[in-house]
Design a protein around this motif. Structure first.
Motif, PDB file in Angstrom:
ATOM      1  N   PHE A   7     -11.797   8.568  28.385  1.00  0.00           N
ATOM      2  CA  PHE A   7     -10.880   9.300  27.406  1.00  0.00           C
ATOM      3  C   PHE A   7      -9.835   8.548  27.214  1.00  0.00           C
ATOM      4  N   SER A   8      -9.271   8.405  25.751  1.00  0.00           N
ATOM      5  CA  SER A   8      -8.056   7.845  25.323  1.00  0.00           C
ATOM      6  C   SER A   8      -7.376   8.781  24.421  1.00  0.00           C
ATOM      7  N   ASP A   9      -6.061   8.387  24.252  1.00  0.00           N
ATOM      8  CA  ASP A   9      -5.196   9.593  23.682  1.00  0.00           C
ATOM      9  C   ASP A   9      -3.792   8.879  23.228  1.00  0.00           C
ATOM     10  N   VAL A  10      -3.565   8.782  21.907  1.00  0.00           N
ATOM     11  CA  VAL A  10      -2.347   8.245  21.327  1.00  0.00           C
ATOM     12  C   VAL A  10      -1.118   8.995  21.847  1.00  0.00           C
ATOM     13  N   ALA A  11      -0.067   8.438  22.562  1.00  0.00           N
ATOM     14  CA  ALA A  11       1.025   9.090  22.833  1.00  0.00           C
ATOM     15  C   ALA A  11       1.993   9.585  21.861  1.00  0.00           C
ATOM     16  N   GLY A  12       2.191  10.833  21.865  1.00  0.00           N
ATOM     17  CA  GLY A  12       3.057  11.398  20.956  1.00  0.00           C
ATOM     18  C   GLY A  12       2.604  11.231  19.641  1.00  0.00           C
ATOM     19  N   PHE A  13       1.212  11.591  19.513  1.00  0.00           N
ATOM     20  CA  PHE A  13       0.673  11.616  18.132  1.00  0.00           C
ATOM     21  C   PHE A  13       1.018  12.711  17.038  1.00  0.00           C
ATOM     22  N   THR A  14       1.362  13.683  17.718  1.00  0.00           N
ATOM     23  CA  THR A  14       1.733  15.154  16.904  1.00  0.00           C
ATOM     24  C   THR A  14       2.984  14.777  16.316  1.00  0.00           C
ATOM     25  N   SER A  15       4.007  14.290  16.857  1.00  0.00           N
ATOM     26  CA  SER A  15       5.181  13.775  16.348  1.00  0.00           C
ATOM     27  C   SER A  15       5.052  12.657  15.151  1.00  0.00           C
ATOM     28  N   ILE A  16       4.076  11.988  15.498  1.00  0.00           N
ATOM     29  CA  ILE A  16       3.556  10.697  14.656  1.00  0.00           C
ATOM     30  C   ILE A  16       3.078  11.541  13.161  1.00  0.00           C
ATOM     31  N   SER A  17       2.367  12.340  13.453  1.00  0.00           N
ATOM     32  CA  SER A  17       1.668  12.916  12.091  1.00  0.00           C
ATOM     33  C   SER A  17       2.665  13.648  11.361  1.00  0.00           C
ATOM     34  N   GLU A  18       3.499  14.204  11.987  1.00  0.00           N
ATOM     35  CA  GLU A  18       4.442  15.012  11.366  1.00  0.00           C
ATOM     36  C   GLU A  18       5.356  14.150  10.252  1.00  0.00           C
ATOM     37  N   THR A  19       5.458  13.193  10.537  1.00  0.00           N
ATOM     38  CA  THR A  19       6.309  12.179   9.756  1.00  0.00           C
ATOM     39  C   THR A  19       5.480  11.404   8.601  1.00  0.00           C
ATOM     40  N   LEU A  20       4.001  11.548   8.328  1.00  0.00           N
ATOM     41  CA  LEU A  20       3.314  10.765   7.553  1.00  0.00           C
ATOM     42  C   LEU A  20       2.604  11.708   6.581  1.00  0.00           C
ATOM     43  N   THR A  21       2.357  11.346   5.435  1.00  0.00           N
ATOM     44  CA  THR A  21       1.547  12.281   4.357  1.00  0.00           C
ATOM     45  C   THR A  21       0.078  12.295   4.850  1.00  0.00           C
ATOM     46  N   PRO A  22      -0.725  13.164   4.470  1.00  0.00           N
ATOM     47  CA  PRO A  22      -2.075  13.133   4.951  1.00  0.00           C
ATOM     48  C   PRO A  22      -2.813  12.019   4.499  1.00  0.00           C
ATOM     49  N   ALA A  23      -2.652  11.257   3.477  1.00  0.00           N
ATOM     50  CA  ALA A  23      -3.141  10.247   3.201  1.00  0.00           C
ATOM     51  C   ALA A  23      -2.879   9.048   4.181  1.00  0.00           C
ATOM     52  N   GLN A  24      -1.606   8.883   4.406  1.00  0.00           N
ATOM     53  CA  GLN A  24      -1.080   7.840   5.407  1.00  0.00           C
ATOM     54  C   GLN A  24      -1.698   7.982   6.790  1.00  0.00           C
ATOM     55  N   LEU A  25      -1.671   9.482   7.385  1.00  0.00           N
ATOM     56  CA  LEU A  25      -2.143   9.841   8.417  1.00  0.00           C
ATOM     57  C   LEU A  25      -3.744   9.471   8.663  1.00  0.00           C
ATOM     58  N   SER A  26      -4.389   9.850   7.823  1.00  0.00           N
ATOM     59  CA  SER A  26      -5.987   9.200   7.539  1.00  0.00           C
ATOM     60  C   SER A  26      -5.943   7.722   7.739  1.00  0.00           C
ATOM     61  N   GLU A  27      -5.082   6.838   7.036  1.00  0.00           N
ATOM     62  CA  GLU A  27      -5.379   5.425   6.794  1.00  0.00           C
ATOM     63  C   GLU A  27      -4.958   4.944   8.448  1.00  0.00           C
ATOM     64  N   LEU A  28      -3.932   5.436   8.822  1.00  0.00           N
ATOM     65  CA  LEU A  28      -3.586   5.013  10.253  1.00  0.00           C
ATOM     66  C   LEU A  28      -4.704   5.326  11.257  1.00  0.00           C
ATOM     67  N   LEU A  29      -5.179   6.527  11.253  1.00  0.00           N
ATOM     68  CA  LEU A  29      -6.238   6.720  12.135  1.00  0.00           C
ATOM     69  C   LEU A  29      -7.477   5.988  11.970  1.00  0.00           C
ATOM     70  N   ASN A  30      -7.925   5.584  10.733  1.00  0.00           N
ATOM     71  CA  ASN A  30      -8.944   4.714  10.453  1.00  0.00           C
ATOM     72  C   ASN A  30      -8.808   3.121  10.941  1.00  0.00           C
ATOM     73  N   GLU A  31      -7.367   2.843  10.915  1.00  0.00           N
ATOM     74  CA  GLU A  31      -6.980   1.384  11.022  1.00  0.00           C
ATOM     75  C   GLU A  31      -7.056   1.296  12.501  1.00  0.00           C
ATOM     76  N   TYR A  32      -6.796   2.226  13.314  1.00  0.00           N
ATOM     77  CA  TYR A  32      -6.637   2.202  14.760  1.00  0.00           C
ATOM     78  C   TYR A  32      -7.930   2.408  15.477  1.00  0.00           C
ATOM     79  N   LEU A  33      -8.805   3.528  14.753  1.00  0.00           N
ATOM     80  CA  LEU A  33     -10.134   3.854  15.354  1.00  0.00           C
ATOM     81  C   LEU A  33     -11.194   3.030  15.235  1.00  0.00           C
ATOM     82  N   THR A  34     -11.177   2.110  14.134  1.00  0.00           N
ATOM     83  CA  THR A  34     -12.165   1.271  13.915  1.00  0.00           C
ATOM     84  C   THR A  34     -12.366   0.129  14.774  1.00  0.00           C
ATOM     85  N   PRO A  35     -11.116  -0.447  15.154  1.00  0.00           N
ATOM     86  CA  PRO A  35     -11.508  -1.504  16.117  1.00  0.00           C
ATOM     87  C   PRO A  35     -11.837  -1.154  17.454  1.00  0.00           C
ATOM     88  N   MET A  36     -11.293   0.033  17.864  1.00  0.00           N
ATOM     89  CA  MET A  36     -11.399   0.532  19.082  1.00  0.00           C
ATOM     90  C   MET A  36     -12.983   0.885  19.238  1.00  0.00           C
TER      91      MET A  36
END
Length: 260
Positions: A7-36
């Motif tokens: 199991f893995s989890d990004v620390a403080g991701f709820t706070s991170i998500s609140e500062t990004l637009t939906p498009a940015q959040l989707s892009e960030l997740l994709n750029e992180y989750l793809t290599p993992m």
């Protein structure tokens, strides 16, 4: 079936998500989750599910591998290495530095298609799964990135550099369990780091024996080389025991009062 869960989890991701637009959040997740995900799958792991930024994966099912514990540990190590590579790029692009905590545990599970008559998915269930999920947030207590259970440790101790972190009782349980930090592949630990690990483990054992002053001397020596949150936390705990002695039935266990 015997399997190793992750199991893995990004620390403080709820706070991170609140500062990004939906498009940015989707892009960030994709750029992180793809290599993992690539690392997990390349090591014959099965990505069970994503829950937002969290990943659940397992080795040994549905693809049978004898070295499932080792593969899970190495995949976690490789994910942390990859994260170190992309972290500066993600921070520059999205303004946030990602820290990811990981938990690993091995045991017998029920594996198969679970769900309803109309919708189901392949997954694993059992106490060993729950333990793996509990280990991930425990990293916060020790300043570590990857924690594994004793069953996993016993299978990989000859091939993975690790540190005995503690003997804990997780919330909802009564039996103490040992937890270990996953550090690196065998032989890939620096000299200073290896010294800190050795001093910490010795101090931990001494504090189990109620030799608190001796344990403190070793922790102080470890902290002269480099800062280490596990050493700092154990030192604070020992000072509290000197002030107020543990119960006479205490065997060294640390009782966690929350799941997170």
């Amino acid at each position: 079936r015997e399997a190793t869960m992750f199991f893995s989890d990004v620390a403080g991701f709820t706070s991170i998500s609140e500062t990004l637009t939906p498009a940015q959040l989707s892009e960030l997740l994709n750029e992180y989750l793809t290599p993992m995900t690539d690392i997990i799958q390349d090591s014959h792991g099965y990505v069970d599910k994503y829950e937002g930024d969290a990943i659940m994966a397992e080795w040994g099912v549905p693809f049978q591998t004898e070295d499932h514990a080792y593969r899970a540990c190495m995949a976690a190590i490789d994910q942390q290495k990859k994260l170190a590579e992309i972290r500066p790029l993600l921070k520059e692009k999205y303004g946030h530095e990602l820290t990811v905590r990981m938990g690993i545990n091995t045991g017998n599970v029920s594996a198969g298609n679970m769900g309803s008559a109309k919708r189901f998915s392949y997954t694993v269930m059992g106490d060993a799964v729950n333990q793996a999920a509990r280990f991930e947030p425990i990293n916060k207590d020790y300043g570590t990135d990857i924690i594994m259970g004793e069953s996993t440790y016993e299978m990989v101790k000859g091939s993975i550099e690790s540190r005995l972190l503690d003997k804990i009782v997780v919330k909802g349980k009564t039996v103490p369990i040992k937890v270990y930090e996953v550090i690196a592949a065998k032989g890939e630990i620096g000299e200073k780091r290896a010294k800190v690990v050795k001093l910490y483990e010795k101090a931990l054992t001494l504090h189990w024996e109620r030799k608190f002053e001796e344990a403190l001397l070793l922790l102080d020596e470890a902290l002269t080389d480099q800062s280490d949150q596990a050493c700092l936390n154990l030192r604070l705990r020992i000072h509290s025991y000197i002030t107020e002695s543990p119960d006479e039935n205490w065997q060294g266990e640390f009782v966690r009062t929350s799941k997170d």
